[in-house]
Design a protein around this motif. Structure first.
Motif, PDB file in Angstrom:
ATOM      1  N   GLY A 159      -6.744   0.098  -9.930  1.00 48.34           N
ATOM      2  CA  GLY A 159      -6.400   0.950  -8.802  1.00 48.34           C
ATOM      3  C   GLY A 159      -7.410   0.774  -7.681  1.00 48.34           C
ATOM      4  O   GLY A 159      -8.617   0.881  -7.904  1.00 48.34           O
TER       5      GLY A 159
ATOM      6  N   GLU B 184       2.209   0.279  -7.765  1.00 42.62           N
ATOM      7  CA  GLU B 184       2.218   1.683  -8.177  1.00 42.62           C
ATOM      8  C   GLU B 184       1.307   2.414  -7.213  1.00 42.62           C
ATOM      9  O   GLU B 184       0.118   2.101  -7.121  1.00 42.62           O
ATOM     10  CB  GLU B 184       1.721   1.821  -9.611  1.00 42.62           C
ATOM     11  CG  GLU B 184       2.603   1.099 -10.614  1.00 42.62           C
ATOM     12  CD  GLU B 184       1.980   1.040 -11.989  1.00 42.62           C
ATOM     13  OE1 GLU B 184       1.596   2.104 -12.510  1.00 42.62           O
ATOM     14  OE2 GLU B 184       1.864  -0.073 -12.516  1.00 42.62           O
TER      15      GLU B 184
ATOM     16  N   ARG C 294       8.450  -0.917  -6.613  1.00 44.19           N
ATOM     17  CA  ARG C 294       7.412   0.029  -6.229  1.00 44.19           C
ATOM     18  C   ARG C 294       7.736   1.419  -6.745  1.00 44.19           C
ATOM     19  O   ARG C 294       8.891   1.823  -6.773  1.00 44.19           O
ATOM     20  CB  ARG C 294       7.308   0.063  -4.707  1.00 44.19           C
ATOM     21  CG  ARG C 294       6.151   0.880  -4.179  1.00 44.19           C
ATOM     22  CD  ARG C 294       6.163   0.917  -2.671  1.00 44.19           C
ATOM     23  NE  ARG C 294       6.517   2.260  -2.227  1.00 44.19           N
ATOM     24  CZ  ARG C 294       6.411   2.690  -0.986  1.00 44.19           C
ATOM     25  NH1 ARG C 294       5.969   1.889  -0.035  1.00 44.19           N
ATOM     26  NH2 ARG C 294       6.747   3.906  -0.667  1.00 44.19           N
ATOM     27  N   ALA C 295       6.694   2.118  -7.147  1.00 40.78           N
ATOM     28  CA  ALA C 295       6.807   3.531  -7.500  1.00 40.78           C
ATOM     29  C   ALA C 295       5.732   4.276  -6.733  1.00 40.78           C
ATOM     30  O   ALA C 295       4.624   3.770  -6.554  1.00 40.78           O
ATOM     31  CB  ALA C 295       6.611   3.727  -9.001  1.00 40.78           C
ATOM     32  N   THR C 296       6.063   5.475  -6.253  1.00 36.64           N
ATOM     33  CA  THR C 296       5.091   6.313  -5.556  1.00 36.64           C
ATOM     34  C   THR C 296       5.159   7.705  -6.166  1.00 36.64           C
ATOM     35  O   THR C 296       6.237   8.291  -6.250  1.00 36.64           O
ATOM     36  CB  THR C 296       5.407   6.390  -4.048  1.00 36.64           C
ATOM     37  OG1 THR C 296       5.469   5.063  -3.526  1.00 36.64           O
ATOM     38  CG2 THR C 296       4.330   7.174  -3.307  1.00 36.64           C
TER      39      THR C 296
ATOM     40  N   ILE D  64      -3.785   2.474  -5.104  1.00 39.87           N
ATOM     41  CA  ILE D  64      -2.680   1.533  -5.326  1.00 39.87           C
ATOM     42  C   ILE D  64      -3.069   0.551  -6.431  1.00 39.87           C
ATOM     43  O   ILE D  64      -4.142  -0.042  -6.393  1.00 39.87           O
ATOM     44  CB  ILE D  64      -2.302   0.778  -4.041  1.00 39.87           C
ATOM     45  CG1 ILE D  64      -1.897   1.770  -2.937  1.00 39.87           C
ATOM     46  CG2 ILE D  64      -1.154  -0.213  -4.317  1.00 39.87           C
ATOM     47  CD1 ILE D  64      -1.551   1.131  -1.598  1.00 39.87           C
TER      48      ILE D  64
ATOM     49  N   PHE E 109      -0.299   5.968  -5.829  1.00 38.03           N
ATOM     50  CA  PHE E 109      -0.634   7.341  -6.185  1.00 38.03           C
ATOM     51  C   PHE E 109      -1.138   8.037  -4.929  1.00 38.03           C
ATOM     52  O   PHE E 109      -2.102   7.580  -4.317  1.00 38.03           O
ATOM     53  CB  PHE E 109      -1.712   7.364  -7.274  1.00 38.03           C
ATOM     54  CG  PHE E 109      -1.291   6.640  -8.518  1.00 38.03           C
ATOM     55  CD1 PHE E 109      -0.593   7.291  -9.516  1.00 38.03           C
ATOM     56  CD2 PHE E 109      -1.590   5.289  -8.680  1.00 38.03           C
ATOM     57  CE1 PHE E 109      -0.199   6.613 -10.659  1.00 38.03           C
ATOM     58  CE2 PHE E 109      -1.203   4.606  -9.822  1.00 38.03           C
ATOM     59  CZ  PHE E 109      -0.496   5.264 -10.824  1.00 38.03           C
TER      60      PHE E 109
ATOM     61  N   ARG F  58       4.893  -5.797  -8.675  1.00 35.54           N
ATOM     62  CA  ARG F  58       5.027  -4.349  -8.794  1.00 35.54           C
ATOM     63  C   ARG F  58       3.843  -3.673  -8.113  1.00 35.54           C
ATOM     64  O   ARG F  58       2.715  -4.131  -8.219  1.00 35.54           O
ATOM     65  CB  ARG F  58       5.052  -3.962 -10.269  1.00 35.54           C
ATOM     66  CG  ARG F  58       5.148  -2.482 -10.516  1.00 35.54           C
ATOM     67  CD  ARG F  58       5.345  -2.178 -12.003  1.00 35.54           C
ATOM     68  NE  ARG F  58       5.236  -0.781 -12.290  1.00 35.54           N
ATOM     69  CZ  ARG F  58       6.164   0.127 -12.053  1.00 35.54           C
ATOM     70  NH1 ARG F  58       7.294  -0.237 -11.489  1.00 35.54           N
ATOM     71  NH2 ARG F  58       5.991   1.389 -12.365  1.00 35.54           N
TER      72      ARG F  58
END
Length: 115
Positions: A25, A64, A92-94, A108, A66, A62
């Protein structure tokens, strides 16, 4: 073989295995910046790590993301939209999450192919 980059006592900033780069991250160096500034700092750090692995943002598989506060979603997307290559946008996920430092607004995590 596993390659480790910027390895410390608890983690590496990036590991590479079988042609895939896994980034830890990434957070902003300047926690006093607003969400756009913090996101831009994080994206620059991602660019630098991907370059070390011999790849770039066009090969991200990908992302991710946060956010400490979902109210910052639009500002993060503003910086993200300028940075991400159109036609090569990753999965992508948020999500909203409590981040490790109260000044951080965004973190990220990236997984990228080495092409």
């Amino acid at each position: 073989m596993i390659q480790r980059f910027d390895t410390g006592p608890r983690m590496s900033e990036m590991t590479v295995h079988n042609g895939v780069a896994y980034l830890a991250g990434q957070v902003a160096e300047d926690a006093g910046a607003d969400i756009v500034g913090q996101t831009e700092q994080v994206l620059a750090a991602i660019d630098a790590l991907l370059a070390q692995a011999g790849t770039d943002k066009r090969n991200i598989l990908r992302a991710e993301i946060f956010l400490a506060d979902m109210a910052d979603f639009a500002g993060m997307n503003e910086a993200w939209g300028r940075w991400v290559p159109q036609g090569a946008t990753p999965a992508r996920a948020t999500v909203q999450a409590k981040l490790a430092s109260p000044g951080w607004k965004v973190e990220i995590v990236i997984t990228a192919a080495i092409a």
